[in-house]
Design a protein around this motif. Structure first.
Motif, PDB file in Angstrom:
ATOM      1  N   LEU A  83      28.571 -74.401 -50.112  1.00  0.00           N
ATOM      2  CA  LEU A  83      29.971 -74.781 -50.302  1.00  0.00           C
ATOM      3  C   LEU A  83      30.715 -73.821 -51.226  1.00  0.00           C
ATOM      4  O   LEU A  83      31.860 -74.062 -51.588  1.00  0.00           O
ATOM      5  CB  LEU A  83      30.048 -76.190 -50.905  1.00  0.00           C
ATOM      6  CG  LEU A  83      29.953 -77.355 -49.930  1.00  0.00           C
ATOM      7  CD1 LEU A  83      29.910 -78.673 -50.687  1.00  0.00           C
ATOM      8  CD2 LEU A  83      31.140 -77.350 -48.980  1.00  0.00           C
ATOM      9  N   ARG A 119      35.262 -80.462 -47.087  1.00  0.00           N
ATOM     10  CA  ARG A 119      34.165 -79.591 -46.642  1.00  0.00           C
ATOM     11  C   ARG A 119      32.825 -80.212 -47.006  1.00  0.00           C
ATOM     12  O   ARG A 119      31.875 -80.160 -46.223  1.00  0.00           O
ATOM     13  CB  ARG A 119      34.302 -78.203 -47.272  1.00  0.00           C
ATOM     14  CG  ARG A 119      35.532 -77.439 -46.784  1.00  0.00           C
ATOM     15  CD  ARG A 119      35.625 -76.068 -47.420  1.00  0.00           C
ATOM     16  NE  ARG A 119      34.471 -75.240 -47.094  1.00  0.00           N
ATOM     17  CZ  ARG A 119      33.877 -74.410 -47.946  1.00  0.00           C
ATOM     18  NH1 ARG A 119      34.332 -74.289 -49.170  1.00  0.00           N
ATOM     19  NH2 ARG A 119      32.844 -73.710 -47.562  1.00  0.00           N
ATOM     20  N   ALA A 120      32.749 -80.803 -48.190  1.00  0.00           N
ATOM     21  CA  ALA A 120      31.491 -81.411 -48.629  1.00  0.00           C
ATOM     22  C   ALA A 120      31.122 -82.602 -47.752  1.00  0.00           C
ATOM     23  O   ALA A 120      29.964 -82.992 -47.667  1.00  0.00           O
ATOM     24  CB  ALA A 120      31.602 -81.837 -50.086  1.00  0.00           C
ATOM     25  N   LYS A 121      32.144 -83.201 -47.099  1.00  0.00           N
ATOM     26  CA  LYS A 121      31.862 -84.314 -46.194  1.00  0.00           C
ATOM     27  C   LYS A 121      31.260 -83.823 -44.888  1.00  0.00           C
ATOM     28  O   LYS A 121      30.841 -84.624 -44.063  1.00  0.00           O
ATOM     29  CB  LYS A 121      33.166 -85.064 -45.883  1.00  0.00           C
ATOM     30  CG  LYS A 121      33.553 -86.060 -46.950  1.00  0.00           C
ATOM     31  CD  LYS A 121      35.055 -86.298 -46.993  1.00  0.00           C
ATOM     32  CE  LYS A 121      35.592 -87.105 -45.856  1.00  0.00           C
ATOM     33  NZ  LYS A 121      36.998 -87.495 -46.065  1.00  0.00           N
ATOM     34  N   GLY A 122      31.276 -82.510 -44.696  1.00  0.00           N
ATOM     35  CA  GLY A 122      30.690 -81.959 -43.488  1.00  0.00           C
ATOM     36  C   GLY A 122      31.669 -81.864 -42.335  1.00  0.00           C
ATOM     37  O   GLY A 122      31.271 -81.652 -41.194  1.00  0.00           O
ATOM     38  N   LEU A 123      32.965 -82.018 -42.606  1.00  0.00           N
ATOM     39  CA  LEU A 123      33.945 -81.926 -41.518  1.00  0.00           C
ATOM     40  C   LEU A 123      33.977 -80.507 -40.963  1.00  0.00           C
ATOM     41  O   LEU A 123      33.647 -79.548 -41.653  1.00  0.00           O
ATOM     42  CB  LEU A 123      35.340 -82.308 -42.039  1.00  0.00           C
ATOM     43  CG  LEU A 123      35.485 -83.706 -42.626  1.00  0.00           C
ATOM     44  CD1 LEU A 123      36.940 -83.960 -42.997  1.00  0.00           C
ATOM     45  CD2 LEU A 123      35.012 -84.761 -41.644  1.00  0.00           C
ATOM     46  N   SER A 124      34.396 -80.379 -39.707  1.00  0.00           N
ATOM     47  CA  SER A 124      34.484 -79.060 -39.091  1.00  0.00           C
ATOM     48  C   SER A 124      35.631 -78.280 -39.719  1.00  0.00           C
ATOM     49  O   SER A 124      36.536 -78.860 -40.315  1.00  0.00           O
ATOM     50  CB  SER A 124      34.724 -79.206 -37.591  1.00  0.00           C
ATOM     51  OG  SER A 124      36.020 -79.728 -37.376  1.00  0.00           O
ATOM     52  N   ARG A 163      25.670 -81.345 -44.673  1.00  0.00           N
ATOM     53  CA  ARG A 163      26.703 -81.734 -45.613  1.00  0.00           C
ATOM     54  C   ARG A 163      27.281 -83.086 -45.259  1.00  0.00           C
ATOM     55  O   ARG A 163      27.715 -83.300 -44.136  1.00  0.00           O
ATOM     56  CB  ARG A 163      27.878 -80.763 -45.529  1.00  0.00           C
ATOM     57  CG  ARG A 163      27.775 -79.585 -46.393  1.00  0.00           C
ATOM     58  CD  ARG A 163      29.067 -78.805 -46.215  1.00  0.00           C
ATOM     59  NE  ARG A 163      28.765 -77.391 -46.147  1.00  0.00           N
ATOM     60  CZ  ARG A 163      29.509 -76.520 -45.501  1.00  0.00           C
ATOM     61  NH1 ARG A 163      30.562 -76.902 -44.845  1.00  0.00           N
ATOM     62  NH2 ARG A 163      29.167 -75.260 -45.520  1.00  0.00           N
ATOM     63  N   ASN A 200      42.228 -86.828 -50.719  1.00  0.00           N
ATOM     64  CA  ASN A 200      43.444 -86.294 -50.106  1.00  0.00           C
ATOM     65  C   ASN A 200      44.603 -87.268 -50.315  1.00  0.00           C
ATOM     66  O   ASN A 200      44.519 -88.424 -49.905  1.00  0.00           O
ATOM     67  CB  ASN A 200      43.202 -86.075 -48.613  1.00  0.00           C
ATOM     68  CG  ASN A 200      44.287 -85.225 -47.989  1.00  0.00           C
ATOM     69  OD1 ASN A 200      45.443 -85.303 -48.393  1.00  0.00           O
ATOM     70  ND2 ASN A 200      43.918 -84.416 -47.035  1.00  0.00           N
ATOM     71  N   GLY A 229      43.537 -81.098 -40.452  1.00  0.00           N
ATOM     72  CA  GLY A 229      43.648 -82.497 -40.859  1.00  0.00           C
ATOM     73  C   GLY A 229      43.914 -82.678 -42.336  1.00  0.00           C
ATOM     74  O   GLY A 229      44.577 -83.629 -42.734  1.00  0.00           O
ATOM     75  N   HIS A 230      43.383 -81.792 -43.170  1.00  0.00           N
ATOM     76  CA  HIS A 230      43.551 -81.986 -44.613  1.00  0.00           C
ATOM     77  C   HIS A 230      44.522 -80.997 -45.241  1.00  0.00           C
ATOM     78  O   HIS A 230      45.482 -81.398 -45.885  1.00  0.00           O
ATOM     79  CB  HIS A 230      42.183 -81.918 -45.306  1.00  0.00           C
ATOM     80  CG  HIS A 230      41.362 -83.153 -45.082  1.00  0.00           C
ATOM     81  ND1 HIS A 230      41.265 -84.147 -46.011  1.00  0.00           N
ATOM     82  CD2 HIS A 230      40.635 -83.557 -44.022  1.00  0.00           C
ATOM     83  CE1 HIS A 230      40.488 -85.121 -45.542  1.00  0.00           C
ATOM     84  NE2 HIS A 230      40.102 -84.784 -44.327  1.00  0.00           N
ATOM     85  N   ARG A 262      37.840 -79.186 -50.887  1.00  0.00           N
ATOM     86  CA  ARG A 262      36.409 -79.064 -51.191  1.00  0.00           C
ATOM     87  C   ARG A 262      35.696 -80.362 -50.795  1.00  0.00           C
ATOM     88  O   ARG A 262      34.622 -80.329 -50.194  1.00  0.00           O
ATOM     89  CB  ARG A 262      36.219 -78.789 -52.684  1.00  0.00           C
ATOM     90  CG  ARG A 262      34.755 -78.565 -53.055  1.00  0.00           C
ATOM     91  CD  ARG A 262      34.592 -78.381 -54.537  1.00  0.00           C
ATOM     92  NE  ARG A 262      35.145 -79.522 -55.266  1.00  0.00           N
ATOM     93  CZ  ARG A 262      35.233 -79.599 -56.593  1.00  0.00           C
ATOM     94  NH1 ARG A 262      34.837 -78.600 -57.333  1.00  0.00           N
ATOM     95  NH2 ARG A 262      35.737 -80.661 -57.161  1.00  0.00           N
TER      96      ARG A 262
END
Lengths: 310, 318
Positions: A56, B217-222, A79, A95, B229-230, B214
């Motif tokens: 990451l 991304r840490a959630k593993g989303l593409s 992840r 978010n 989306g974010h 971050r």
């Protein structure tokens, strides 16, 4: 066999001020259901180590060394599914324009293919959020800091990860709220069997929840031990310094460690703590100490460990 | 939510009333006499007086204003002394042309601007960003009238792919309308596209380093989920502000573009009215323009609250 095995992890950053060696051959492990605390001052490489586990880090970082989860290198798909994160700032880590429910549902959808309102409510209940049916449609700014951190935790454990990495999860919160969050983390370990890698500089939190402690300094692992042993017999002068800096009833004066954590540019043939150490000798400045069992029996990286012959 | 909407609607109404006063007073402060323009330089006082009486120009200004507002409220914007037609009717003919042109131009600008802006931010310090920046610089620095002429030369004359002029309504013949409006809308939209691109890029660069990205991304989303989306969703509020502010520039840009492509729109109507001191017509077009501005602002403000829930429920700004 341990759940997470990190061997000689080295992380370098290319920056405009030159290269930075953030993590220098760090090795440690986390067993199933174990709570391991990664301890050290700011700038010791704790967070970088955590982020490196699932790749990451920002693009200017280069990572070397072996990371294995159950014997295999974690893929990017791991992840959020096998290794999940909780970050320090609940205020900014969610978010602001998406509802709490949507942000939790996203993880479920991504890793389990579907998400349901019932499952999200169940997760909110699991982390102790009252009125989950109402909270699910709310936005982060409508929640308190502690509630947001609980949402972060709900999101992190949505897919029952094997390892939960919590980077300073209580630092931004009030003390009473901190205790609640630690309770939630403890319960999660008991209820869903998640191992916890807890990154903190707060030794009070460590004493409260950790099984084992890994102390980092300037990118190196300098001591590791079970929590009771470490508190009773700190072997590295830096660990001793950290413990002395904790307020204790009956000891009116706090001792601080003079100086600050150096920024390492390249690996050096010296003890990185030499400049701040009161036991420093010529050997410390010219030969890199190795991590080996000290006088108390647990490994420490020091030429002049405490507890041996003075 | 509803209180916020109500407040913004009331504010808009007040602004609109102020706008009518400014328009009314502003035109009368200009040098020149409409009666004389209409009757010709050599006309006798009797003719002038007759014209003034016909159009109510001999009454005190406050009375003229009240009469104007009263009629405007019922959709009667007066009659143009120049064409003899009701102002509302002329505007009614011209407005759809400009609206279709503007909507098409905005669509092109938003698609191009957001697309290149996102690419520039995600592909930072790589050829794709340099390319997007170069296009944006061109879009900002090349003037409409030149770009329009070059487009006509290339696509209507050298390679006759598109018509050089004329207007077909989208409601009559969508395909022909598209062919007629593609060139003018592109010409009109490029400047806005460049501005949107730069705003999107900088907002995205901010968003991409934010903690919640971050987390995503840490959630593993593409990557697509993280970026669109974010990060983009959080950047849109800046983009909407810019689009809202730039719509004014788009309306004035439409004047030039309409002249160039001979479109019978609002811009042409405005220019003709100004040159002939056609008071009722100027009043009408300025009033409609001001209303358009105010409505656009209102829509932008209400869109904010859709995109950013913190505005909607009056939560604290973070």
């Amino acid at each position: 066999m341990s759940l997470l095995e990190v061997q000689d992890l080295t992380v370098r950053f290319r920056t405009e001020e030159g290269p930075v060696l953030a993590v220098d051959e760090a090795s440690f492990s986390v067993a199933t259901r174990e709570v391991v605390a990664l301890v050290g001052e700011s700038g010791c490489g704790k967070s970088v180590t955590a982020l490196a586990l699932t790749d990451l880090l920002p693009r200017n970082a280069s990572v070397a060394g072996a990371i294995q989860l159950n014997g295999v290198r974690p893929s990017p798909r791991a992840r959020g599914r096998d290794i999940a994160y909780i970050f320090q700032e609940p205020m900014t880590s969610l978010n602001p324009v998406l509802t709490v429910g949507r942000q939790i549902g996203e993880v479920l959808k991504r890793h389990q293919g579907a998400s349901s309102r019932a499952r999200i409510i169940e997760l909110l209940e699991l982390v102790g959020i009252p009125l989950p049916g109402r909270r699910i449609g709310e936005y982060p700014h409508q929640l308190s800091g502690g509630m947001r951190q609980r949402v972060m935790i709900a999101m992190a454990v949505a897919c029952r990860p094997k390892l939960l990495v919590a980077d300073e999860p209580t630092t931004a919160l009030d003390v009473t709220v901190q205790a609640g969050i630690l309770d939630v983390l403890r319960n999660l370990r008991d209820e869903i069997g998640t191992a916890l890698l807890l990154i903190t500089h707060d030794l009070g939190v460590v004493a409260d929840i950790a099984d084992r402690v890994v102390v980092m300094y300037a990118g190196r692992v300098i001591e590791q031990a079970g929590v009771h042993r470490l508190f009773a017999h700190p072997t590295h002068p830096y660990t001793r310094g950290l413990l002395d800096a904790v307020p204790t009833p009956g000891r009116p004066v706090l001792k601080e460690i003079p100086g600050r954590v150096p920024v390492m540019r390249a690996t050096s043939d010296a003890c990185t703590f030499a400049d701040r150490c009161w036991r420093v000798t010529e050997q410390c400045r010219s030969v890199r100490p190795v991590l080996e069992p000290g006088p108390a029996g647990h490994p420490a990286r020091c030429w002049h460990p405490l507890g041996g012959k003075e | 939510m509803s209180r916020y909407v109500l407040r913004r609607v009331v504010e808009s109404a007040v602004t609109l009333i102020l706008a009518t006063i400014v328009v009314f007073a502003g035109i009368r402060a200009l040098p020149g006499d409409p009666a004389r323009t209409l009757a010709g330089e050599e006309s006798d006082p009797a003719t002038l007086a007759a014209i003034r009486a016909t159009y109510g120009l001999d009454e005190p200004l406050p009375v003229q204003y009240l009469r104007y507002v009263q009629k405007a409220a019922t959709g009667d914007l007066g009659r143009s002394p120049r064409t003899g037609l009701p102002v509302a009717e002329s505007i009614g003919h011209a407005l759809p042309v400009t609206l279709q042109l503007a909507v098409f131009a905005i669509a092109i600008a938003v698609l191009m601007g957001i697309g290149t802006g996102v690419v520039a931010a995600v592909r930072r310090r790589r050829p794709a960003e340099w390319g997007a920046n170069a296009i944006a610089l061109l879009g900002l620095s090349v003037p409409n009238f030149w770009f329009g002429q070059m487009a006509i030369l290339a696509l209507a004359i050298a390679y006759p792919l598109l018509p050089a002029s004329g207007f077909v309504s989208v409601f009559e013949d969508p395909v022909e309308s598209f062919r007629h409006l593609l060139m003018p809308a592109t010409v009109l939209g490029t400047g806005l596209a460049a501005i949107i691109m730069r705003q999107t890029r900088s907002a995205m660069l901010d968003a991409l380093t934010a903690d919640y990205v971050r987390t995503a991304r840490a959630k593993g989303l593409s990557s697509a989920q993280v970026v669109l989306g974010h990060a983009l969703r959080n950047s849109l509020i800046v983009v909407i502000t810019v689009v809202g502010l730039q719509l004014g520039a788009l309306i004035s840009g439409a004047v030039v573009t309409e002249q160039l492509f001979v479109l019978p729109g609002f811009g042409k109507l405005t220019i003709d009215a100004v040159f002939t001191r056609d008071y009722p017509m100027i009043q009408g077009v300025v009033l409609v323009t001001a209303t358009a501005y105010i409505v656009i602002n209102l829509v932008v403000d209400l869109l904010y609250s859709v995109i950013d829930p913190r505005i909607r429920v009056g939560g604290p700004a973070l």
